[in-house]
Structures are given as structure tokens and as C-alpha cells.
Design an enzyme around this catalytic site. Structure first.
Site, PDB file in Angstrom:
ATOM      1  N   TYR A 205      -2.195  -3.780 -28.724  1.00  0.00           N
ATOM      2  CA  TYR A 205      -2.460  -2.584 -27.918  1.00  0.00           C
ATOM      3  C   TYR A 205      -1.199  -2.059 -27.214  1.00  0.00           C
ATOM      4  O   TYR A 205      -0.826  -0.898 -27.383  1.00  0.00           O
ATOM      5  CB  TYR A 205      -3.558  -2.866 -26.897  1.00  0.00           C
ATOM      6  CG  TYR A 205      -4.036  -1.629 -26.164  1.00  0.00           C
ATOM      7  CD1 TYR A 205      -4.826  -0.685 -26.800  1.00  0.00           C
ATOM      8  CD2 TYR A 205      -3.674  -1.390 -24.841  1.00  0.00           C
ATOM      9  CE1 TYR A 205      -5.262   0.456 -26.146  1.00  0.00           C
ATOM     10  CE2 TYR A 205      -4.102  -0.243 -24.171  1.00  0.00           C
ATOM     11  CZ  TYR A 205      -4.894   0.665 -24.830  1.00  0.00           C
ATOM     12  OH  TYR A 205      -5.308   1.805 -24.179  1.00  0.00           O
TER      13      TYR A 205
ATOM     14  N   SER B  26      -1.432   5.059 -22.184  1.00  0.00           N
ATOM     15  CA  SER B  26      -2.103   4.089 -21.307  1.00  0.00           C
ATOM     16  C   SER B  26      -1.047   3.515 -20.368  1.00  0.00           C
ATOM     17  O   SER B  26       0.152   3.580 -20.660  1.00  0.00           O
ATOM     18  CB  SER B  26      -2.672   2.967 -22.172  1.00  0.00           C
ATOM     19  OG  SER B  26      -3.026   1.847 -21.390  1.00  0.00           O
TER      20      SER B  26
HETATM   21  N1  NAP Z   1     -10.759   2.871 -21.136  1.00  0.00           N
HETATM   22  C1  NAP Z   1      -9.584   2.571 -20.646  1.00  0.00           C
HETATM   23  O1  NAP Z   1      -9.484   1.774 -19.705  1.00  0.00           O
HETATM   24  C2  NAP Z   1      -8.327   3.208 -21.188  1.00  0.00           C
HETATM   25  C3  NAP Z   1      -7.162   3.052 -20.454  1.00  0.00           C
HETATM   26  C4  NAP Z   1      -5.988   3.640 -20.925  1.00  0.00           C
HETATM   27  C5  NAP Z   1      -6.006   4.364 -22.090  1.00  0.00           C
HETATM   28  N2  NAP Z   1      -7.156   4.493 -22.797  1.00  0.00           N
HETATM   29  C6  NAP Z   1      -7.088   5.271 -24.038  1.00  0.00           C
HETATM   30  O2  NAP Z   1      -8.040   6.311 -24.012  1.00  0.00           O
HETATM   31  C7  NAP Z   1      -8.381   6.678 -25.344  1.00  0.00           C
HETATM   32  C8  NAP Z   1      -9.880   6.801 -25.463  1.00  0.00           C
HETATM   33  O3  NAP Z   1     -10.467   5.531 -25.260  1.00  0.00           O
HETATM   34  P1  NAP Z   1     -11.807   5.298 -24.421  1.00  0.00           P
HETATM   35  O4  NAP Z   1     -11.452   4.415 -23.295  1.00  0.00           O
HETATM   36  O5  NAP Z   1     -12.486   6.590 -24.158  1.00  0.00           O
HETATM   37  O6  NAP Z   1     -12.619   4.355 -25.430  1.00  0.00           O
HETATM   38  P2  NAP Z   1     -13.829   4.664 -26.418  1.00  0.00           P
HETATM   39  O7  NAP Z   1     -15.026   5.099 -25.674  1.00  0.00           O
HETATM   40  O8  NAP Z   1     -13.948   3.465 -27.295  1.00  0.00           O
HETATM   41  O9  NAP Z   1     -13.287   5.918 -27.250  1.00  0.00           O
HETATM   42  C9  NAP Z   1     -12.412   5.779 -28.336  1.00  0.00           C
HETATM   43  C10 NAP Z   1     -12.875   6.718 -29.416  1.00  0.00           C
HETATM   44  O10 NAP Z   1     -12.015   6.586 -30.547  1.00  0.00           O
HETATM   45  C11 NAP Z   1     -12.842   6.469 -31.701  1.00  0.00           C
HETATM   46  N3  NAP Z   1     -12.137   5.785 -32.768  1.00  0.00           N
HETATM   47  C12 NAP Z   1     -11.908   4.448 -32.938  1.00  0.00           C
HETATM   48  N4  NAP Z   1     -11.253   4.232 -34.081  1.00  0.00           N
HETATM   49  C13 NAP Z   1     -11.059   5.450 -34.663  1.00  0.00           C
HETATM   50  C14 NAP Z   1     -10.466   5.878 -35.873  1.00  0.00           C
HETATM   51  N5  NAP Z   1      -9.931   5.007 -36.748  1.00  0.00           N
HETATM   52  N6  NAP Z   1     -10.452   7.218 -36.136  1.00  0.00           N
HETATM   53  C15 NAP Z   1     -10.996   8.097 -35.288  1.00  0.00           C
HETATM   54  N7  NAP Z   1     -11.603   7.754 -34.148  1.00  0.00           N
HETATM   55  C16 NAP Z   1     -11.618   6.444 -33.835  1.00  0.00           C
HETATM   56  C17 NAP Z   1     -14.058   5.689 -31.231  1.00  0.00           C
HETATM   57  O11 NAP Z   1     -15.146   5.878 -32.129  1.00  0.00           O
HETATM   58  P3  NAP Z   1     -16.393   4.849 -32.059  1.00  0.00           P
HETATM   59  O12 NAP Z   1     -16.972   4.994 -30.690  1.00  0.00           O
HETATM   60  O13 NAP Z   1     -17.310   5.321 -33.124  1.00  0.00           O
HETATM   61  O14 NAP Z   1     -15.807   3.501 -32.317  1.00  0.00           O
HETATM   62  C18 NAP Z   1     -14.292   6.363 -29.895  1.00  0.00           C
HETATM   63  O15 NAP Z   1     -14.992   7.566 -30.032  1.00  0.00           O
HETATM   64  C19 NAP Z   1      -7.768   5.604 -26.246  1.00  0.00           C
HETATM   65  O16 NAP Z   1      -6.596   6.103 -26.835  1.00  0.00           O
HETATM   66  C20 NAP Z   1      -7.428   4.477 -25.282  1.00  0.00           C
HETATM   67  O17 NAP Z   1      -6.343   3.700 -25.731  1.00  0.00           O
HETATM   68  C21 NAP Z   1      -8.321   3.930 -22.377  1.00  0.00           C
END
Ligand code: NAP
Length: 319
Positions: free
Chosen positions: A176, A164
């Protein structure tokens, strides 16, 4: 002389660009494993790479996430239930993947699962508030990687770690940013260790995208819940107007998030399918034009710009 120098520069630029576009072949023979496929980037990645012809193994945290994904994808795609923080679950999943991929090995591992945890000033928090994001984002990612590594080495494949911009600049208190800074460190040492095995390790640094993780309402709810239990001393230092204004600010982030999640999936795609993948990918306009450039600037400038965004405290001398 100047003309030839310019021509040489243009030629180098052209060759560089051409090199970046060269793609691997035989996608349909290759297996990839993605964590956190219930929603967000992981979910879109699973659907996209399935359409492209990869054998996708999509790890979902929930049964409902897995069922919904299966309904939208081809029979080639398999799902496994995986909580990355559960070591036995990770071991079982790796064994299952090993049986599926056989002698081919695993071409791609995308470490995507992650959570935000609480986003609040550090002096409001206990060490427990840091533990969950660090368990999922860091130890979960390391655990999955170490268990899958023999399979990736066999395929001389690729590992893609979703970090991130929070791994480059700490924009708020809580677990985070520390977890993502640590992901960057793990990513870099792993990249160097894996070079001899022909395994390429890449890191993706997305800006702010609209997903469940970045939902400002949820982040505001968590912050308010912590505020309610703070000591009178801290509440006096920050003041009632602080919490009101900071929650409004948090909710206001909804107006400038990146909406197109495919920008992140395109980075994953390049990291998996380019013959010459990059070591780092920035995704999103905010990451490319603001956060990543700022991360290279002196701390004094970073502090000046980031502190300008903060709400003023009512009474910081009341300690
Ligand atoms: N969105 C942003 O702005 C952003 C920016 C920078 C980086 N990121 C990174 O991108 C990645 C994906 O995030 P996203 O934004 O797509 O959010 P998201 O839609 O919440 O996706 C995260 C996924 O991880 C799953 N998860 C949570 N805890 C877990 C665990 N203990 N074991 C296995 N799976 C687990 C969640 O499952 P559930 O849905 O069932 O909870 C969800 O499917 C993350 O690493 C995040 O840090 C996101």
C-alpha cells in the site's frame, strides 16, 4: 510599525482566504469521471457531484455497485463498468467517455479506486503480496490518466489523485505505502507537465477513514492468514504473543477512524470547482494534526514515534 505589519499580515490572510473561495461557473456544462464508485469516497463523491449539477460518469467495479448508485442518483449520472487494471477495459471506457463529452472535453478526472492489500511486516511477505495494490493503486491510476488525458486537456480541466497519508509516511509493511508514494511521484511530475496545457493536478491525502478499505477486521484476517503460513524461524522471532497483540492493535484502530467521508469529498470539490485549487489537500483530523506534520520531521523522530506503536518481538535475535 508593528501595528502596520500586523494589519498587512491580516489583510494578506483575508485576501488569501477570499482567493481560495472563488468558484468556477457553468458546473452544469461540465463532465467529470470518477473511478471506484461502488463504495466509500468514490460513491459519496458521485452522489454529491450529481446533486451539484455536474454530468457525472461514475466508474464502478461491479454491476451491483453500478445498479445501486444509479438507483440513488439523477438521470444525468451515467455509470461504466471499469477494472482499472484491465488495459482493454480502460481503453474502451475512455472511448465511451470521449463519445459522451464530445467537444466539451472532460473537466474532471478523479482517480479514486484503490485497495489496501496486505498490511504485515515486510519479512513475512513475498513479492506477489505487493503486486495487487501496486497494480490497482499505481498502474491502474496511471493507465486511466493517460487514456483520459486528451479529454482533460481539451477542457483545460482538473485531475485529482486520491493518495493517502500512507504516501507520506510508511506506517506498515506491504504494497500500500509503496504504491501511494509512487502515486505522489506520478502526481507531481504530471502536475508540472500539465501546467502548460492549463490542466491543474491536485493530490488528496486522507488520514484513516471508515470505509471497506480500512475495515480492521478484514485487515486482521489477512494478517492472520499470512502468519499461519510463515516459516517456524520467523514465527519464533516474532512469537505467538506478537500476532495476538498486533491483531488486537489493528482491531483497536476502529476507535479513532474519521467517520465523516464528506471531508474527503469537500477536498475533491475544492480541487474541481475553485478558481485557485490547491496542489495538496490533507483530509481528516489525524492527517492534519499528526501524519502530515510528522512527515516533515526528521526520520529519527518519525521512527521514534512510529516504533512506539509497534508490538515488541519475542526473540529478534533468533536468526
Ligand atoms: N479509507 C481510508 O482510510 C483511506 C485513507 C487514505 C486514502 N484512501 C484512498 O481512498 C481511495 C478510496 O478508498 P475508500 O477508502 O473509499 O475504500 P473503498 O470503499 O474500498 O473504495 C475503493 C473503491 O475502489 C474500487 N476498486 C477496487 N479495485 C478496483 C479495480 N481494480 N478497478 C476499479 N475499481 C476498483 C472498489 O470496488 P469494490 O467496492 O467493488 O471492491 C471500491 O469501489 C483509495 O484510493 C484509498 O487508497 C482511503
Amino acid at each position: 510599525m508593528l501595528f502596520w505589519l500586523l494589519a498587512l499580515l491580516i489583510l494578506c490572510g483575508f485576501l488569501w482566504n477570499y482567493k481560495r473561495q472563488l468558484k468556477i461557473t457553468n458546473i452544469t456544462d461540465k463532465y467529470i469521471f470518477i473511478t471506484g464508485c461502488d463504495t466509500g469516497f468514490g460513491n459519496l463523491a458521485a452522489r454529491t457531484f450529481d446533486k451539484k449539477g455536474f454530468h457525472v460518469i461514475a466508474a464502478c467495479l461491479t454491476e451491483s455497485g453500478s445498479t445501486a448508485l444509479k438507483a440513488e442518483t439523477s438521470e444525468r449520472l451515467h455509470t461504466v463498468l471499469l477494472d482499472v487494471t484491465d488495459p482493454e477495459n480502460v481503453k474502451r471506457a475512455a472511448q465511451w467517455v470521449k463519445n459522451q463529452v464530445g467537444e466539451k472535453g472532460l473537466w474532471g478526472l478523479i482517480n479514486n479506486a484503490g485497495i489496501l492489500g496486505v498490511l504485515a511486516p515486510n519479512d513475512w511477505l513475498t513479492v506477489e503480496d505487493y503486486r495487487e495494490p501496486v497494480e490497482v493503486n499505481l498502474f491502474g491510476l496511471i493507465s486511466v490518466t493517460l487514456n483520459m488525458l486528451p479529454l482533460v486537456k481539451k477542457a483545460r480541466g482538473r485531475i485529482v489523485n486520491v493518495s493517502s497519508i500512507g504516501g507520506r509516511l510508511a506506517f506498515g509493511g506491504g504494497g500500500y505505502s509503496p504504491s501511494k508514494y509512487a502515486v505522489e511521484g506520478f502526481n507531481d511530475s504530471l502536475r508540472r507537465d500539465m501546467k502548460a496545457f492549463g490542466v491543474h493536478v491536485a493530490c488528496i491525502e486522507p488520514g484513516l477513514f471508515k470505509t471497506n478499505l480500512s475495515d480492521p477486521e478484514k485487515a486482521a484476517e489477512k494478517k492472520l492468514a499470512i502468519w499461519k503460513h510463515l516459516s517456524p524461524d520467523i514465527k519464533q522471532q516474532y512469537g505467538e504473543s506478537y500476532i495476538k497483540k498486533s491483531l488486537e492493535k489493528l482491531k483497536g484502530t476502529a476507535s479513532f477512524v474519521n467517520m465523516d467521508l464528506s471531508q474527503v469529498v469537500e477536498c475533491m470539490d475544492h480541487a474541481l470547482t475553485s478558481i485557485f485549487p490547491k496542489t495538496r489537500y490533507a483530509a481528516g483530523k489525524d492527517a492534519k494534526t499528526f501524519w502530515i506534520p510528522l512527515s516533515h520531521m526528521p526520520a529519527v523522530l518519525q521512527d521514534f514515534l512510529l516504533l512506539k506503536q509497534k508490538v515488541e518481538l519475542a526473540n529478534p535475535k533468533a536468526v
